[in-house]
Design a protein around this motif. Structure first.
Motif, PDB file in Angstrom:
ATOM      1  N   SER A  84      25.005  -6.342  73.280  1.00  0.00           N
ATOM      2  CA  SER A  84      26.175  -6.190  74.153  1.00  0.00           C
ATOM      3  C   SER A  84      25.812  -5.423  75.421  1.00  0.00           C
ATOM      4  N   MET A 102      25.974  -6.964  79.323  1.00  0.00           N
ATOM      5  CA  MET A 102      26.705  -6.311  80.407  1.00  0.00           C
ATOM      6  C   MET A 102      25.762  -5.951  81.564  1.00  0.00           C
ATOM      7  N   GLN A 110      33.182 -10.640  85.077  1.00  0.00           N
ATOM      8  CA  GLN A 110      33.337 -11.491  83.902  1.00  0.00           C
ATOM      9  C   GLN A 110      34.050 -12.786  84.275  1.00  0.00           C
ATOM     10  N   ASN A 130      37.053 -15.241  79.429  1.00  0.00           N
ATOM     11  CA  ASN A 130      36.936 -13.809  79.738  1.00  0.00           C
ATOM     12  C   ASN A 130      37.084 -12.982  78.468  1.00  0.00           C
ATOM     13  N   SER A 179      34.275 -10.419  77.144  1.00  0.00           N
ATOM     14  CA  SER A 179      34.618  -9.016  76.945  1.00  0.00           C
ATOM     15  C   SER A 179      34.227  -8.556  75.545  1.00  0.00           C
ATOM     16  N   LYS A 180      34.526  -9.374  74.556  1.00  0.00           N
ATOM     17  CA  LYS A 180      34.157  -9.020  73.174  1.00  0.00           C
ATOM     18  C   LYS A 180      32.640  -8.943  73.004  1.00  0.00           C
ATOM     19  N   GLU A 200      30.453  -8.159  75.318  1.00  0.00           N
ATOM     20  CA  GLU A 200      29.967  -6.970  76.022  1.00  0.00           C
ATOM     21  C   GLU A 200      30.409  -5.669  75.360  1.00  0.00           C
ATOM     22  N   ARG A 201      31.482  -5.702  74.589  1.00  0.00           N
ATOM     23  CA  ARG A 201      31.909  -4.510  73.856  1.00  0.00           C
ATOM     24  C   ARG A 201      31.268  -4.436  72.474  1.00  0.00           C
TER      25      ARG A 201
END
Length: 107
Positions: free
Chosen positions: A5, A9, A19, A30, A34-35, A37-38
């Motif tokens: 992740s 990012m 994103q 998106n 986001s998931k 990258e988190r």
């Protein structure tokens, strides 16, 4: 946050992309980006391949952090080379090679 992740990012930010831009270029939502990258969700191999290609890195780098030295001359011969998100034509890649050859032959 996993190493994968973090690298996803970092690759996106290194390109200066949002994103939303990556979503537009890849078709990945998106929400999913986001998931990824988190670190709450991991991309499948097909998605990893798409992101690695877009970010000009290997899947190995994204997953394991493996990196190797890359020869710019070889990279400029890649068919799917992007510059600021736009694919270069064969003619543009050839011009870039000519310019870099001239630049580095002077040193």
């Amino acid at each position: 946050m996993s190493n994968l992740s973090t690298r996803l990012m970092e690759c996106r930010k290194r390109k200066g992309w949002t994103q939303s831009f990556v979503s537009e270029k890849t078709g990945i939502t998106n929400f999913a980006l986001s998931k990824y990258e988190r670190g709450t969700r991991e991309p499948d191999t097909s998605t990893l391949s798409i992101l690695a290609t877009l970010y000009d890195v290997s899947i190995d780098y994204l997953v394991n952090g493996d990196s190797r030295e890359l020869d710019l001359f070889e990279i400029l011969h890649y068919d799917h080379l992007l510059f600021r998100g736009t694919q270069l034509t064969a003619e543009e890649r050839s011009k870039a090679i000519t310019i870099l050859m001239a630049l580095f032959s002077q040193s």
